[in-house]
Design a protein around this motif. Structure first.
Motif, PDB file in Angstrom:
ATOM      1  N   SER A   1     -10.595  79.935 -10.071  1.00  0.00           N
ATOM      2  CA  SER A   1     -10.908  81.332 -10.386  1.00  0.00           C
ATOM      3  C   SER A   1     -11.376  81.452 -11.828  1.00  0.00           C
ATOM      4  CB  SER A   1      -9.678  82.211 -10.161  1.00  0.00           C
ATOM      5  OG  SER A   1      -9.311  82.204  -8.804  1.00  0.00           O
ATOM      6  N   TYR A   2     -12.450  82.223 -12.026  1.00  0.00           N
ATOM      7  CA  TYR A   2     -13.102  82.326 -13.340  1.00  0.00           C
ATOM      8  C   TYR A   2     -12.827  83.678 -13.996  1.00  0.00           C
ATOM      9  CZ  TYR A   2     -16.299  78.285 -13.664  1.00  0.00           C
ATOM     10  OH  TYR A   2     -16.854  77.030 -13.823  1.00  0.00           O
ATOM     11  N   LEU A   3     -12.550  83.635 -15.295  1.00  0.00           N
ATOM     12  CA  LEU A   3     -12.618  84.817 -16.153  1.00  0.00           C
ATOM     13  C   LEU A   3     -13.689  84.551 -17.192  1.00  0.00           C
ATOM     14  CD1 LEU A   3     -11.575  87.545 -17.309  1.00  0.00           C
ATOM     15  CD2 LEU A   3      -9.978  86.195 -18.712  1.00  0.00           C
ATOM     16  N   ILE A   4     -14.724  85.384 -17.215  1.00  0.00           N
ATOM     17  CA  ILE A   4     -15.793  85.232 -18.208  1.00  0.00           C
ATOM     18  C   ILE A   4     -15.698  86.384 -19.190  1.00  0.00           C
ATOM     19  CG2 ILE A   4     -18.274  85.053 -18.615  1.00  0.00           C
ATOM     20  CD1 ILE A   4     -17.103  84.493 -15.115  1.00  0.00           C
TER      21      ILE A   4
ATOM     22  N   ALA B   1     -14.786  80.926  -6.465  1.00  0.00           N
ATOM     23  CA  ALA B   1     -13.686  81.809  -6.039  1.00  0.00           C
ATOM     24  C   ALA B   1     -14.199  83.245  -6.128  1.00  0.00           C
ATOM     25  CB  ALA B   1     -12.469  81.617  -6.935  1.00  0.00           C
ATOM     26  N   PRO B   2     -13.962  84.040  -5.098  1.00  0.00           N
ATOM     27  CA  PRO B   2     -14.553  85.380  -5.050  1.00  0.00           C
ATOM     28  C   PRO B   2     -14.001  86.358  -6.076  1.00  0.00           C
ATOM     29  CG  PRO B   2     -13.041  85.025  -3.210  1.00  0.00           C
ATOM     30  CD  PRO B   2     -13.215  83.711  -3.869  1.00  0.00           C
ATOM     31  N   ASP B   3     -12.861  86.045  -6.702  1.00  0.00           N
ATOM     32  CA  ASP B   3     -12.270  87.013  -7.627  1.00  0.00           C
ATOM     33  C   ASP B   3     -12.714  86.792  -9.077  1.00  0.00           C
ATOM     34  OD1 ASP B   3     -10.980  84.627  -7.985  1.00  0.00           O
ATOM     35  OD2 ASP B   3      -8.983  85.506  -8.210  1.00  0.00           O
TER      36      ASP B   3
ATOM     37  N   PRO C   1      -7.375  80.325 -13.928  1.00  0.00           N
ATOM     38  CA  PRO C   1      -7.346  78.919 -14.368  1.00  0.00           C
ATOM     39  C   PRO C   1      -8.513  78.529 -15.261  1.00  0.00           C
ATOM     40  CG  PRO C   1      -6.897  79.082 -12.012  1.00  0.00           C
ATOM     41  CD  PRO C   1      -7.373  80.431 -12.454  1.00  0.00           C
ATOM     42  N   VAL C   2      -9.687  79.138 -15.023  1.00  0.00           N
ATOM     43  CA  VAL C   2     -10.875  78.806 -15.809  1.00  0.00           C
ATOM     44  C   VAL C   2     -11.276  80.040 -16.616  1.00  0.00           C
ATOM     45  CG1 VAL C   2     -13.248  77.965 -15.763  1.00  0.00           C
ATOM     46  CG2 VAL C   2     -11.631  77.215 -14.007  1.00  0.00           C
TER      47      VAL C   2
END
Length: 889
Positions: A676-679, A726-728, A749-750
């Motif tokens: 799962s990504y947070l940008i 990951a869709p979220d 996590p990312v």
């Protein structure tokens, strides 16, 4: 009836007479004690005690027993004194007389401490602290804490001693009885921990307190201790002046013990100033005085100094004899700090005369003692400063190992020398001092308020440092500066208070000192089921001292490490010049770095240890030292191509972190949402250009930060990649980052951050990520205030300038954003070593994420592909080389 009633009256009269007789003996004994007639005092106390036993007067008995113990101490009958004081403690305890028990425990603790029975003494002072707290006796509490501090310092536990001395100071605030002594003791602790500026500050404060009281004895100690610190930092002329003043004060105070110490220190200082004969004269006089006064600890130190003088005069047999005498005395009195020094000196001497095996044995014992003392320190910044003191010792033992052909042992000692505080930091659960805020303890409340006030000062200083002062700070905008020294002092004081709070936390006692990996442990890393090390991975560890550069490579297929030492001064000087030139040219936009320079660095740093490896190599795990932390090894050239064409690279501050970080990764992999990504992207920094906020860096304007034109393109591209994984996946921009980045950080996590960052070389923990309004999310706030924390972290990419730059201490510790972010829970970081252009950074990051997610490859491999693509497109080293992988994925 009359006869019956007269019997009790007769008994009462007898008792009254006996009580009066007992009290008379006690009063007369006290008079003799005050006038120094100790034999007569003992006789009277013994008579009083006999009557107290007969009358079953427990209170009187415990009091007389304690003072009989004092009288026996004065007569140097220490066994008898211990017996009477022990009985006094038990008698008072059984009768519930807390005040008398407390007094006896303090006396007995001091007696046992002086007799070398340290564990028993510590137990007595701990119980005295408990009783004084229950009875609200702050004077006794201060005395017990001060004695505990001194015992801990003698045991070589300076961090524990600091906590005791500080608490003792706070017991009665301005009414503190021995304020000068307590401040001076804090100076000794800070000097032992390598915090020399703080040590000098405490000594000077103590000297002022002692001067006000016209206490020449304490003034002498303070001035001489200040001289010790000046000596440690190499300021020998001023140290000599301090020692001479201390000697004069000791003579005025008629203190032969201190006279001997300062005479010896004057001698060692003259030795440093090049006059061995004058030094020997002073040291001999000092040793004679110490021997005459049965001052064994000082005698050992002077014997060691005499040994130093004979080494300088090249009379090595005499030097060996005096060093051995010093060691024998230190072992007799269990002086571990002194023993460490004398073992090291014997080791160096045996090396000098060519007897390498005994040299190794002495140095190895000294290292073991040093590590034992280091392990007793639990606060991160104190571990770091103390570790700096071992640099010379580790250098010596590694050099002897290499001379003996002990390549495995040399590698293991290098591992023990570097980044130990960081290994310990990441091996323990965080301590959150915010959990202490509800305490009713007055001392804790005082510390919490002080920490909050200092934090407010730091926030203000960070704003001034990076932005310039506001109207409220200076009366007009943009006109003031904050000095690095001012910021450093506030940070030091804040770290000190945070350390005190951590020591009061219930989890503090559970902190452990992690073990470093031996060679067999390192080799086993390849063979574990979930090992992060593939068969084609090589570990290369460096150790750079003022005498040599050591490079060691470890491969699974080799039974011993391949070792190369660069010892020639000309070769090392040339390497230093080449490295400095490379870093300057590569970090400057528009400069081309000559291939010949990249090849020379490869030949010096990598070729010797790679040529000895017979297997195929695909990945190099670099464990740098010193300025090598700032070198992008991927940009070195082997004569055929840049190394990024052959190898992927990962950086670690210590090999011992591999299992620690591997455990973190294994825990993350159990989570289904590991991709799962947070940008987080900031393109608009216009707020920093209002009101004349100034950031001093060549990629930034003089009136604030430039906007980042390509950040949003980069962010949306990475969001598309993340959404497939990951869709979220979530994107936050500009002002949203300040509002929610810290909260969301622990849920993904990312994490990818695109924006500006700043590095403060004077105070590395003030380095950090710049938010849209100019606020800096600092390393200090992450490390000590847990402003970022994750338990599901896998990778953090910082697409920002200089995020991989750290200050490296002599003990091999990295101070800066990398340390803080690993502590925050991120086992893998992608960072930059210098400032790069917005466009090229955006392109490289998009390729990196696409490759990493598409190929399910390692982080290091994905970064290598992105760098190769940039290289193939014609971009210079400046654009593609600064990005490094920090971790072990």
């Amino acid at each position: 009836m009359g006869n019956r009633s007269s019997k009790p009256k007769q008994k009462s009269d007898t008792n009254d007479h006996e009580i009066q007789k007992m009290e008379n003996h006690g009063a007369l004994a006290w008079q003799h004690l005050e006038t120094g007639e100790f034999d007569r005092a003992c006789a009277e106390y013994e008579a009083a005690i006999e009557l107290a036993r007969k009358l079953d007067r427990a209170i009187n008995l415990s009091v007389y027993l304690s003072y009989l113990g004092v009288s026996k101490i004065a007569l140097n009958d220490l066994d008898a004194a211990e017996k009477y004081l022990l009985e006094s403690v038990e008698t008072a305890r059984k009768s519930g007389e807390a005040a008398i028990e407390l007094h006896a425990r303090l006396l007995l603790g001091e007696l046992l401490g002086d007799a070398g029975k340290l564990e028993q003494a510590i137990e007595l002072f701990h119980s005295a602290c408990d009783i004084s707290a229950e009875t609200n006796d702050t004077a006794s509490s201060e005395l017990a804490l001060a004695n505990l501090g001194r015992l801990f310092l003698n045991l070589g536990w300076p961090e524990h001693a600091v906590a005791c001395f500080l608490e003792a100071l706070h017991q009665r605030e301005d009414e503190t009885r021995d304020k000068a002594a307590l401040l001076g003791s804090l100076g000794l602790c800070m000097a032992e921990l390598g915090k020399f500026d703080q040590a000098v500050s405490y000594y000077q404060s103590a000297f002022i307190e002692a001067s006000l009281a016209e206490d020449s004895h304490t003034m002498s100690i303070c001035r001489g201790s200040e001289g010790n610190t000046l000596f440690e930092i190499g300021n020998f002329k001023n140290a000599l002046k301090a020692y001479e003043e201390a000697l004069e004060l000791a003579e005025r105070a008629e203190d032969p013990h201190r006279q001997g110490i300062w005479l010896g220190n004057i001698g060692t200082t003259w030795l440093k100033l090049g006059d061995a004969d004058k030094a020997l004269t002073y040291c001999m006089r000092a040793e004679e005085m110490a021997r005459a006064n049965d001052d064994f600890q000082a005698q050992a130190a002077h014997l060691d100094s005499i040994g130093d003088c004979f080494v300088e005069k090249n009379e090595l047999e005499k030097a060996q004899d005096y060093y051995q005498q010093a060691l024998d005395v230190s072992e007799k009195i269990e002086d571990r700090r002194g023993k460490r020094i004398y073992l090291a000196n014997l080791g160096k001497l045996y090396e000098r005369i060519g007897e390498l095996q005994p040299a190794f044995e002495y140095l190895a014992k000294s290292v073991d003692l040093f590590d034992e003392l280091r392990a007793s320190i639990k606060t991160d910044d104190l571990k770091t400063s103390f570790a700096n003191r071992g640099e010379e010792l580790y250098k010596n033992v590694v050099r002897v190992c290499l001379s003996l052909g002990k390549r495995v042992e040399a590698l293991e000692y290098v591992g023990r020398a570097k980044s130990r505080a960081l290994v310990d930091l990441l091996s323990n659960s965080p301590i959150d001092i915010s959990h202490l805020t509800g305490s009713e303890d007055e001392g804790l409340k005082r510390l919490i308020i002080k920490e909050r006030d200092l934090r407010a000062q730091i926030d203000r200083l960070e704003r001034i440092f990076w932005h310039g002062p506001s109207i409220s700070d200076s009366g007009h905008r943009g006109s003031g500066v904050v000095t690095a020294d001012e910021a450093h002092k506030v940070y030091e004081e804040w770290r000190d208070v945070v350390g005190q709070l951590k020591r009061r936390h219930p989890n503090y006692a559970q902190l452990v000192s992690a073990s470093t990996l031996g060679f067999k442990d390192i080799k086993s890393l390849w063979n574990q089921g979930d090992s992060p090390l593939s068969e084609d991975t090589i570990i290369i560890e460096y150790f750079w001292t003022d005498e040599f550069l050591l490079a060691c490579s470890v491969a699974n297929s080799h039974q011993e490490p391949v070792v190369h030492m660069l010892a020639g001064s000309e070769e090392r000087d040339m390497l230093s010049v080449d490295l400095e030139t490379f870093l300057e040219m590569s970090s400057t936009e528009g400069w081309e770095v000559p291939t010949s320079l990249c090849k020379r660095l490869y030949d010096a740093l990598l070729r010797p240890v790679l040529e000895g490896i017979s297997q195929d190599v695909g990945r190099l795990v670099i464990v740098p030292h010193g300025s090598l932390f700032h070198l992008p090894f991927a940009a070195l050239h082997d004569g055929e191509n840049y190394l990024c064409k052959k190898y992927s690279f990962s950086y670690l501050p210590s090999t011992s972190l591999i299992p620690v970080l591997s455990r973190s990764e294994t825990e993350v992999e159990r989570n289904d949402d590991m991709s799962s990504y947070l940008i987080s992207a900031i393109s608009d920094y216009s707020a920093t250009r209002r009101d004349g906020l100034v950031f001093s860096s060549f990629l930034r304007s003089a009136a604030g930060l430039n906007d980042l034109s390509y950040t949003m393109e980069e962010a949306h591209s990475i969001l598309a990649v993340g959404s497939k994984a990951a869709p979220d996946a979530k994107l936050i921009m500009n002002e949203e980052v300040k509002e929610s980045f810290s909260t969301l950080f622990g849920k993904y996590p990312v994490v990818h951050f695109a924006g500006h960052a700043v590095f403060n070389p004077e105070e590395p923990m003030a380095s950090g990520l710049v938010l849209s309004d100019g606020t800096v999310l600092t390393a200090a706030s992450i490390l000590e205030r847990s402003s970022l924390r994750t338990e599901c972290g896998r990778l953090l990419v910082l697409s920002a300038c200089q995020t991989g730059v750290n200050r490296v201490t002599p003990g091999g510790e990295i101070l800066g954003l990398s340390r803080a972010l690993m502590y925050a829970g991120m086992p893998n970081l992608v960072l930059s070593l210098w400032e790069v252009a917005d466009r090229s950074t955006s392109d490289l990051m998009q390729v990196f994420h696409n490759v990493w997610q598409a190929g399910k490859t390692t982080i290091a491999d994905a970064l290598r592909v992105a760098q190769c693509e940039a290289l193939d497109s014609g971009q210079p080293i400046h654009a593609w080389a600064p990005f490094i992988h920090f971790g072990i994925d």
